[in-house]
Design an enzyme around this catalytic site. Structure first.
Site, PDB file in Angstrom:
ATOM      1  N   HIS A  54      31.733   8.054  -2.858  1.00  0.00           N
ATOM      2  CA  HIS A  54      30.934   9.281  -3.019  1.00  0.00           C
ATOM      3  C   HIS A  54      30.922  10.054  -1.707  1.00  0.00           C
ATOM      4  O   HIS A  54      30.268   9.665  -0.745  1.00  0.00           O
ATOM      5  CB  HIS A  54      29.498   8.942  -3.440  1.00  0.00           C
ATOM      6  N   HIS A  56      31.656  14.426  -0.113  1.00  0.00           N
ATOM      7  CA  HIS A  56      31.853  15.848  -0.426  1.00  0.00           C
ATOM      8  C   HIS A  56      32.847  16.419   0.582  1.00  0.00           C
ATOM      9  O   HIS A  56      32.467  16.964   1.614  1.00  0.00           O
ATOM     10  CB  HIS A  56      30.524  16.600  -0.369  1.00  0.00           C
ATOM     11  N   GLN A 149      27.191  22.272  -8.193  1.00  0.00           N
ATOM     12  CA  GLN A 149      26.150  22.112  -7.184  1.00  0.00           C
ATOM     13  C   GLN A 149      24.861  22.876  -7.507  1.00  0.00           C
ATOM     14  O   GLN A 149      23.756  22.392  -7.268  1.00  0.00           O
ATOM     15  CB  GLN A 149      26.686  22.590  -5.835  1.00  0.00           C
ATOM     16  N   HIS A 207      25.186  13.401 -10.122  1.00  0.00           N
ATOM     17  CA  HIS A 207      24.069  13.358  -9.174  1.00  0.00           C
ATOM     18  C   HIS A 207      22.799  13.318 -10.022  1.00  0.00           C
ATOM     19  O   HIS A 207      22.441  14.320 -10.663  1.00  0.00           O
ATOM     20  CB  HIS A 207      24.044  14.618  -8.309  1.00  0.00           C
ATOM     21  N   GLU A 210      18.048  12.839  -7.758  1.00  0.00           N
ATOM     22  CA  GLU A 210      18.061  12.762  -6.296  1.00  0.00           C
ATOM     23  C   GLU A 210      16.840  13.520  -5.767  1.00  0.00           C
ATOM     24  O   GLU A 210      16.932  14.626  -5.244  1.00  0.00           O
ATOM     25  CB  GLU A 210      19.349  13.349  -5.719  1.00  0.00           C
ATOM     26  N   ASP A 306      28.376   9.939   1.279  1.00  0.00           N
ATOM     27  CA  ASP A 306      27.883  11.224   0.782  1.00  0.00           C
ATOM     28  C   ASP A 306      28.351  12.381   1.647  1.00  0.00           C
ATOM     29  O   ASP A 306      28.949  13.330   1.139  1.00  0.00           O
ATOM     30  CB  ASP A 306      26.359  11.229   0.644  1.00  0.00           C
TER      31      ASP A 306
END
Length: 425
Positions: A54, A56, A149, A207, A210, A306
Site C-alpha cells: 500500500h 501512493h 481520492q 481505503h 480511515e 502508505d
C-alpha cells in the site's frame, strides 16, 4: 542451477544451508551446492523479498509542494494534494516515481501496489504509471489501484473515472467510502467498487474507515458485499482505523464477519500513527486497527507504508522494515510471538493479497517463501535473524528478483578508535 547463495540462515530452520536458484525459482536447499555464479550470505539471514502492498506513488516526493502540511492532519494533506494534482504532468510523475522506485528495490521490495488518484479527468498519473509499470517489470512488479481520492459520488463523475481507469489498465478497483458526503454515498461507493470488480474479474482494495469516528462502519458493507458477490480472497480493506474506536462487542462482531467473508486487512502504521488521534486531548489513540485481534481470529493482515515524502507523511525512504518497526511499537507487538508476524506481514501475507488468495489463519500463505519451487525473490541480509533486522534496520546486502541480483549494498562498517563496531551480540 544458475546461482547459489552460500552459507545462509533461514528462519525456522536449524543450521546453515546453500540455496540453489534456477529458472527464476528456488531449486535446492541443501549444503555444498555449486553453480556458475555464487554469492555468500556469510552465515546471515536470507528471507523472502518484500511486497510494498500500500503506497501512493503518484504523490511521492511532493512534500512541501505547493505548501507544507502545517497541522500534519489527514484532511490538510488531502486539501494540499487537491491543489498539487492540478499541476500533474506525465514528466512530473515519471521523474518522481523513477527516482523513488530504486529506493524500494534497494530495501528488498520486488512487488509494489500503488493507489493512483483518479479524480483527475485526464488521468495523467494513471497513464504515466501504466508506462512505468511496463518499463520496470524486470526488476519490480507494479499493481495499480484506481483510487477516487475525493469520492465517487461526492465528486462529479468519480464513479465513471474509476471505470475508465479500469478500462485503461488499472489492476485493482479502489474506493474511499468514509470520505463521501453522506453514509448513503459511502455505501454506494463500496457497492459500486465490488460490483465493478465482479464484472471485470479484478480484485478490490478500498481505503475503509480511515478515521477516528466510531460511527464509520463501511467495513460491514464490504464484508456483506464480498459474501453476496462471492469475492472472498479478492477484497482488501486498507486502514480500518475506526476499529480502534469501536466498542468491544461491535469490534468482535465485525472481526468475525471479516473472517467469514475472507477479507484481507492492510494496516499502515507510519501514516496512521501520525494522522489519527488528531481530535483527542489525552488519552490519544494510537491510530491503528486491531491488528493482534484480527490475526488471532484468523484474518489475513498485511502492512504497508502508505506514503513517502508527500502531503500526508513527510518522512520515509521506501523501506518496509520501517513499517514493521513502527508497528512493533504502536501495535504493542514486541512480544516474541507477536514479532513473528512482522516479516510475514511484509512478505507472505502481503503476497496472498497480491495473488488474491483466500487466507484462513496460516492456510493460503503457501507459494511464497524459502521452499523449493517458490519464486527466487529474495533478500540477503547482513544480520543473522529477523529480530536483528528489526532492531538494527540495516541496509540489505543483496536483493534478488527471479533469481537475478537487482540490488547490492556495500557493507556498512563503523569504526571507533580503530575498532570495528558490530551491533550484534
Amino acid at each position: 542451477m544458475d546461482l547459489v547463495i552460500k552459507d545462509a540462515r533461514i528462519t525456522g530452520r536449524e543450521g546453515r544451508v546453500d540455496i540453489g536458484l534456477g529458472g527464476g525459482k528456488i531449486v535446492a536447499l541443501e549444503p555444498n551446492l555449486k553453480a556458475p555464479q555464487e554469492i555468500s550470505a556469510e552465515g546471515n539471514l536470507v528471507s523472502p523479498s518484500f511486497y510494498e502492498i500500500h503506497i501512493h506513488l503518484d504523490a511521492i516526493l511532493t512534500e512541501g509542494d505547493p505548501r507544507p502540511n502545517r497541522s500534519g492532519s489527514l484532511w490538510e494533506g488531502i486539501a494540499i494534494w487537491s491543489e498539487r494534482v492540478k499541476r500533474l504532468t506525465r514528466e512530473d510523475v515519471r521523474e518522481r516515481v523513477l527516482k523513488a522506485l530504486p529506493w524500494f528495490v534497494a530495501h528488498g521490495v520486488t512487488h509494489i501496489r500503488t493507489h493512483v488518484d483518479t479524480c483527475d479527468p485526464s488521468l495523467t498519473a494513471l497513464k504515466a504509471l501504466l508506462e512505468i509499470k511496463r518499463e520496470v517489470a524486470e526488476w519490480i512488479e507494479i499493481q495499480i489501484v484506481a483510487f477516487p481520492q475525493l469520492g465517487m459520488f461526492s465528486w462529479e463523475g468519480g464513479d465513471e473515472l474509476v471505470r475508465r481507469a479500469v478500462e485503461l489498465g488499472a489492476d485493482v478497483v479502489g474506493g474511499i467510502p468514509h470520505y463521501e458526503i453522506t453514509r448513503e454515498y459511502g455505501v454506494q461507493n463500496v457497492k459500486f467498487a465490488l460490483e465493478l470488480a465482479h464484472q471485470t474479474g479484478l480484485p478490490v482494495d478500498i481505503h475503509c474507515d480511515e478515521t477516528d469516528d466510531e460511527q464509520s462502519r463501511f467495513l460491514e458493507t464490504m464484508a456483506a458485499e464480498t459474501l453476496r458477490l462471492k469475492l472472498s480472497g479478492r477484497v482488501a480493506a486498507s486502514h480500518t482505523t475506526a476499529m480502534h474506536s469501536y466498542n468491544n462487542a461491535y469490534a468482535d462482531k465485525i472481526i468475525g464477519n471479516v473472517r467469514r467473508a475472507g477479507l484481507h486487512v492492510i494496516c499502515n502504521p507510519p501514516d496512521n500513527s501520525v494522522l489519527q488521534g488528531r481530535f483527542d486531548h489525552y488519552p490519544i489513540r494510537r491510530g491503528l486497527t486491531r491488528v493482534k485481534e484480527l490475526l488471532a481470529a484468523g484474518v489475513n493482515v498485511a502492512a504497508g507504508h502508505d506514503s513517502v515524502m508527500d502531503p500526508w507523511y513527510p518522512m520515509g525512504k521506501g523501506d518496509p522494515l520501517h513499517t514493521a518497526f513502527v508497528l512493533l511499537h504502536y501495535g504493542l507487538m514486541s512480544g516474541r510471538d507477536d514479532r513473528a508476524h512482522l516479516f510475514p506481514m511484509l512478505s507472505s501475507r502481503a503476497a496472498a493479497i497480491w495473488n488474491n488468495r483466500l487466507v484462513r489463519g496460516s492456510e493460503g500463505l503457501e507459494g511464497h517463501g524459502l521452499a523449493v519451487g517458490n519464486p527466487a525473490d529474495l533478500i540477503v541480509w547482513p544480520v543473522p535473524t529477523e529480530d536483528d533486522a528489526l532492531r538494527i534496520l540495516p541496509m540489505r546486502r543483496y536483493v534478488l528478483k527471479r533469481g537475478r541480483v537487482v540490488a547490492e549494498t556495500r557493507p556498512e562498517i563503523a569504526r571507533v578508535e580503530g575498532q570495528e563496531v558490530r551491533f550484534l551480540r
